[in-house]
Write a protein that holds these residues in place. Structure first.
Motif, PDB file in Angstrom:
ATOM      1  N   GLU A 205     -32.727  19.926 -26.136  1.00  0.00           N
ATOM      2  CA  GLU A 205     -33.451  19.011 -25.252  1.00  0.00           C
ATOM      3  C   GLU A 205     -33.326  17.571 -25.741  1.00  0.00           C
ATOM      4  O   GLU A 205     -33.060  16.652 -24.961  1.00  0.00           O
ATOM      5  N   VAL A 206     -33.492  17.381 -27.059  1.00  0.00           N
ATOM      6  CA  VAL A 206     -33.334  16.024 -27.615  1.00  0.00           C
ATOM      7  C   VAL A 206     -31.900  15.538 -27.392  1.00  0.00           C
ATOM      8  O   VAL A 206     -31.672  14.366 -27.084  1.00  0.00           O
ATOM      9  N   ALA A 207     -30.929  16.459 -27.544  1.00  0.00           N
ATOM     10  CA  ALA A 207     -29.528  16.078 -27.344  1.00  0.00           C
ATOM     11  C   ALA A 207     -29.328  15.514 -25.931  1.00  0.00           C
ATOM     12  O   ALA A 207     -28.662  14.487 -25.747  1.00  0.00           O
ATOM     13  N   HIS A 208     -29.927  16.169 -24.954  1.00  0.00           N
ATOM     14  CA  HIS A 208     -29.821  15.658 -23.582  1.00  0.00           C
ATOM     15  C   HIS A 208     -30.506  14.299 -23.464  1.00  0.00           C
ATOM     16  O   HIS A 208     -30.006  13.398 -22.780  1.00  0.00           O
ATOM     17  N   TYR A 209     -31.631  14.128 -24.162  1.00  0.00           N
ATOM     18  CA  TYR A 209     -32.306  12.828 -24.117  1.00  0.00           C
ATOM     19  C   TYR A 209     -31.429  11.733 -24.733  1.00  0.00           C
ATOM     20  O   TYR A 209     -31.323  10.635 -24.192  1.00  0.00           O
ATOM     21  N   VAL A 210     -30.758  12.084 -25.873  1.00  0.00           N
ATOM     22  CA  VAL A 210     -29.857  11.111 -26.523  1.00  0.00           C
ATOM     23  C   VAL A 210     -28.747  10.709 -25.542  1.00  0.00           C
ATOM     24  O   VAL A 210     -28.419   9.517 -25.398  1.00  0.00           O
ATOM     25  N   LEU A 211     -28.176  11.702 -24.851  1.00  0.00           N
ATOM     26  CA  LEU A 211     -27.113  11.395 -23.881  1.00  0.00           C
ATOM     27  C   LEU A 211     -27.653  10.511 -22.758  1.00  0.00           C
ATOM     28  O   LEU A 211     -26.963   9.597 -22.282  1.00  0.00           O
ATOM     29  N   SER A 212     -28.919  10.767 -22.337  1.00  0.00           N
ATOM     30  CA  SER A 212     -29.495   9.956 -21.260  1.00  0.00           C
ATOM     31  C   SER A 212     -29.670   8.503 -21.718  1.00  0.00           C
ATOM     32  O   SER A 212     -29.412   7.565 -20.959  1.00  0.00           O
ATOM     33  N   LEU A 213     -30.065   8.342 -23.003  1.00  0.00           N
ATOM     34  CA  LEU A 213     -30.214   6.980 -23.543  1.00  0.00           C
ATOM     35  C   LEU A 213     -28.896   6.217 -23.478  1.00  0.00           C
ATOM     36  O   LEU A 213     -28.866   5.012 -23.240  1.00  0.00           O
ATOM     37  N   GLY A 214     -27.802   6.946 -23.697  1.00  0.00           N
ATOM     38  CA  GLY A 214     -26.479   6.314 -23.712  1.00  0.00           C
ATOM     39  C   GLY A 214     -25.868   6.234 -22.322  1.00  0.00           C
ATOM     40  O   GLY A 214     -24.709   5.835 -22.179  1.00  0.00           O
ATOM     41  N   GLY A 215     -26.638   6.648 -21.297  1.00  0.00           N
ATOM     42  CA  GLY A 215     -26.129   6.583 -19.931  1.00  0.00           C
ATOM     43  C   GLY A 215     -24.998   7.560 -19.688  1.00  0.00           C
ATOM     44  O   GLY A 215     -24.098   7.309 -18.882  1.00  0.00           O
ATOM     45  N   LYS A 216     -24.997   8.678 -20.386  1.00  0.00           N
ATOM     46  CA  LYS A 216     -23.921   9.657 -20.231  1.00  0.00           C
ATOM     47  C   LYS A 216     -24.432  10.849 -19.411  1.00  0.00           C
ATOM     48  O   LYS A 216     -25.642  11.040 -19.293  1.00  0.00           O
ATOM     49  N   PRO A 217     -23.523  11.651 -18.894  1.00  0.00           N
ATOM     50  CA  PRO A 217     -23.946  12.801 -18.097  1.00  0.00           C
ATOM     51  C   PRO A 217     -24.881  13.704 -18.900  1.00  0.00           C
ATOM     52  O   PRO A 217     -24.595  14.004 -20.060  1.00  0.00           O
ATOM     53  N   HIS A 218     -25.994  14.113 -18.290  1.00  0.00           N
ATOM     54  CA  HIS A 218     -26.964  14.944 -19.002  1.00  0.00           C
ATOM     55  C   HIS A 218     -27.819  15.708 -18.001  1.00  0.00           C
ATOM     56  O   HIS A 218     -27.766  15.442 -16.805  1.00  0.00           O
ATOM     57  N   ASP A 219     -28.607  16.629 -18.510  1.00  0.00           N
ATOM     58  CA  ASP A 219     -29.536  17.408 -17.682  1.00  0.00           C
ATOM     59  C   ASP A 219     -30.887  16.686 -17.715  1.00  0.00           C
ATOM     60  O   ASP A 219     -31.554  16.649 -18.755  1.00  0.00           O
ATOM     61  N   ALA A 220     -31.292  16.101 -16.578  1.00  0.00           N
ATOM     62  CA  ALA A 220     -32.472  15.236 -16.552  1.00  0.00           C
ATOM     63  C   ALA A 220     -33.755  15.983 -16.920  1.00  0.00           C
ATOM     64  O   ALA A 220     -34.611  15.448 -17.640  1.00  0.00           O
ATOM     65  N   ASN A 251     -25.498   4.051 -34.575  1.00  0.00           N
ATOM     66  CA  ASN A 251     -25.769   3.927 -33.144  1.00  0.00           C
ATOM     67  C   ASN A 251     -25.396   5.267 -32.504  1.00  0.00           C
ATOM     68  O   ASN A 251     -24.290   5.771 -32.711  1.00  0.00           O
ATOM     69  N   ILE A 252     -26.328   5.866 -31.724  1.00  0.00           N
ATOM     70  CA  ILE A 252     -25.994   7.158 -31.100  1.00  0.00           C
ATOM     71  C   ILE A 252     -25.951   7.044 -29.571  1.00  0.00           C
ATOM     72  O   ILE A 252     -26.037   8.049 -28.865  1.00  0.00           O
ATOM     73  N   VAL A 253     -25.840   5.787 -29.076  1.00  0.00           N
ATOM     74  CA  VAL A 253     -25.717   5.635 -27.622  1.00  0.00           C
ATOM     75  C   VAL A 253     -24.406   4.956 -27.239  1.00  0.00           C
ATOM     76  O   VAL A 253     -24.206   4.590 -26.091  1.00  0.00           O
ATOM     77  N   ASP A 254     -23.501   4.767 -28.245  1.00  0.00           N
ATOM     78  CA  ASP A 254     -22.209   4.138 -27.925  1.00  0.00           C
ATOM     79  C   ASP A 254     -21.128   5.225 -27.862  1.00  0.00           C
ATOM     80  O   ASP A 254     -21.446   6.403 -27.705  1.00  0.00           O
ATOM     81  N   ASP A 255     -19.854   4.801 -28.014  1.00  0.00           N
ATOM     82  CA  ASP A 255     -18.774   5.788 -27.945  1.00  0.00           C
ATOM     83  C   ASP A 255     -18.205   6.152 -29.308  1.00  0.00           C
ATOM     84  O   ASP A 255     -17.138   6.753 -29.393  1.00  0.00           O
ATOM     85  N   ALA A 256     -18.901   5.729 -30.368  1.00  0.00           N
ATOM     86  CA  ALA A 256     -18.427   6.068 -31.713  1.00  0.00           C
ATOM     87  C   ALA A 256     -19.168   7.300 -32.210  1.00  0.00           C
ATOM     88  O   ALA A 256     -20.372   7.245 -32.462  1.00  0.00           O
ATOM     89  N   TRP A 257     -18.471   8.424 -32.306  1.00  0.00           N
ATOM     90  CA  TRP A 257     -19.069   9.682 -32.760  1.00  0.00           C
ATOM     91  C   TRP A 257     -18.235  10.262 -33.857  1.00  0.00           C
ATOM     92  O   TRP A 257     -17.021  10.385 -33.711  1.00  0.00           O
ATOM     93  N   LEU A 258     -18.869  10.620 -34.947  1.00  0.00           N
ATOM     94  CA  LEU A 258     -18.121  11.278 -36.002  1.00  0.00           C
ATOM     95  C   LEU A 258     -18.127  12.794 -35.785  1.00  0.00           C
ATOM     96  O   LEU A 258     -17.122  13.462 -35.935  1.00  0.00           O
ATOM     97  N   TYR A 259     -19.267  13.312 -35.400  1.00  0.00           N
ATOM     98  CA  TYR A 259     -19.404  14.770 -35.333  1.00  0.00           C
ATOM     99  C   TYR A 259     -19.254  15.306 -33.910  1.00  0.00           C
ATOM    100  O   TYR A 259     -19.394  16.501 -33.687  1.00  0.00           O
ATOM    101  N   GLY A 260     -19.015  14.409 -32.955  1.00  0.00           N
ATOM    102  CA  GLY A 260     -18.774  14.851 -31.588  1.00  0.00           C
ATOM    103  C   GLY A 260     -19.930  14.534 -30.666  1.00  0.00           C
ATOM    104  O   GLY A 260     -21.089  14.506 -31.078  1.00  0.00           O
ATOM    105  N   SER A 261     -19.615  14.280 -29.363  1.00  0.00           N
ATOM    106  CA  SER A 261     -20.633  13.831 -28.417  1.00  0.00           C
ATOM    107  C   SER A 261     -20.952  14.889 -27.363  1.00  0.00           C
ATOM    108  O   SER A 261     -21.676  14.622 -26.415  1.00  0.00           O
ATOM    109  N   SER A 262     -20.418  16.105 -27.532  1.00  0.00           N
ATOM    110  CA  SER A 262     -20.771  17.167 -26.580  1.00  0.00           C
ATOM    111  C   SER A 262     -22.200  17.626 -26.870  1.00  0.00           C
ATOM    112  O   SER A 262     -22.718  17.400 -27.962  1.00  0.00           O
ATOM    113  N   VAL A 263     -22.830  18.257 -25.886  1.00  0.00           N
ATOM    114  CA  VAL A 263     -24.193  18.760 -26.101  1.00  0.00           C
ATOM    115  C   VAL A 263     -24.205  19.685 -27.320  1.00  0.00           C
ATOM    116  O   VAL A 263     -25.082  19.603 -28.185  1.00  0.00           O
TER     117      VAL A 263
END
Ligand code: HEC
Ligand code: HEC
Length: 303
Positions: A205-220, A251-263
């Motif tokens: 659930e938090v992962a989806h919230y993080v994606l929402s913060l970054g304006g990325k596709p997520h489950d609202a 920063n966890i709302v940009d496009d720089a991910w070390l461990y991956g940005s999938s849910v």
């Protein structure tokens, strides 16, 4: 480094150890001398000693061969000269004052002096200028090949989930000259504690919230549930998820991910936690080399 000279043990015992060494040498000289003088008189025959081994193996009391004696005297003399010149007698440093640490320091000073000569033309120039100077980035590349390739790879593209790509336009800890330099100089060893969002479901659930913060596709719906739990994260990553690069919180709302940005990847990060593995270089390499490395990394990165 352990200061043996200052430790209690050497303080009290080095006289005994030195005395034992000297007594040992005197004893061998005495033994040698007793054998030197035990010559056979003219015409005298060596006696057979009264014991025998293995049934018929006998020993004669012949004096030691001269060449062997003199070799021994020579070696003893060598030992004495050595102990006068070099450390070996208790903590007496020897008249040459040689030490392996001193030899290493002298070699290092020579190499440093050589490096300082080569680095002199770059001294005081700013990082942007150096990043555009092929001589400076060439030196930076050599340093990179020595100190960085084992993790970031020879082409600096890293390895997904382990070592960040240093050639792309994305930065975990900021891509300005100063931020890159800070990553190299001070390292990035930040620790993200796991389990802060409860179980796997909570983390998702938090992962989806993080994606929402970054304006990325997520489950609202999931994100709405995760919002409250994000309070546990805001202290490090900020309410907006932009982090604090200066404190190694990415920063966890940009496009720089070390461990991956999938849910799945973000959920795993939240459940297990992560520990950065970028070792600080400043103490080992010093300001000038860190500067050249920064210039090289800047020259690689796609703006
Ligand atoms: C032991 C492996 C290791 C070595 C050696 C190493 N790095 Fe790193 N480096 C990492 C890891 C892991 C990270 C990511 C840290 C994190 O995410 O907390 C990193 C991050 C970085 C970053 C920040 C990247 C970003 O996206 O903000 C830079 C710049 C960097 N390294 C440069 C270097 C340079 C230059 C060297 C050689 C002096 C070097 N590294 C040596 C493992 C290493
Ligand atoms: C104590 C500070 C701290 C807290 C609290 C914290 N984090 Fe982190 N987080 C970090 C650090 C430091 C890293 C970088 C670790 C690394 O690079 O190895 C990180 C990395 C991450 C990453 C990985 C980014 C990438 O590049 O792959 C995600 C996603 C993340 N955090 C999300 C969260 C979420 C969601 C929470 C709350 C449940 C949270 N963090 C709580 C410090 C924290």
């Amino acid at each position: 480094m352990i200061d043996y000279a200052a430790s209690d043990f050497s303080e009290n015992w080095h006289y005994y150890i030195a005395a034992l060494s000297i007594l040992g040498i005197l004893f061998s000289l005495w033994v040698l001398r007793s054998q030197t003088t035990a010559k056979l008189a003219q015409g005298e025959k060596a006696e057979v000693l009264h014991y025998a081994w293995d049934g018929d193996l006998q020993e004669l009391n012949n004096p030691l061969p001269r060449w062997w004696m003199y070799l021994f005297y020579g070696l003893t003399f060598f030992g004495i000269v050595y102990l006068v010149l070099y450390p070996g007698l208790g903590k007496f440093a020897g008249v040459l004052n040689w030490s392996s640490a001193g030899e290493w320091q002298a070699e290092k000073n020579a190499v440093d002096a050589e490096f300082n000569k080569v680095f002199a033309p770059f001294k005081g120039k700013d990082l942007a200028t150096l990043a555009a100077d092929p001589t400076a980035t060439g030196m930076g590349k050599n340093l990179y090949m020595t100190y960085c390739i084992q993790c970031h790879g020879s082409d600096a593209t890293g390895a997904a989930g382990k070592f960040p790509n240093l050639t792309d336009a994305h930065w975990l800890f900021g891509g300005s000259a100063d931020e890159i330099k800070a990553s190299i100089a001070d390292g990035r060893m930040g620790e993200m504690p796991g389990g802060l969002a409860g179980d796997e479901q909570g983390a998702k659930e938090v992962a989806h919230y993080v994606l929402s913060l970054g304006g990325k596709p997520h489950d609202a719906a999931m994100a709405a549930v995760g919002k409250d739990k994000y309070a546990a994260c805001a202290g490090c990553h900020g309410d907006d998820g932009k982090g604090m690069p200066a404190a190694s919180f990415p920063n966890i709302v940009d496009d720089a991910w070390l461990y991956g940005s999938s849910v799945a990847a973000i959920t795993e990060t939240i459940v297990k936690g992560r520990i950065g593995g970028m070792p600080a270089q400043m103490a080992n390499l010093g300001e000038d080399k860190v500067t050249l490395l920064t210039a090289y990394i800047m020259s690689l990165s796609k703006k």
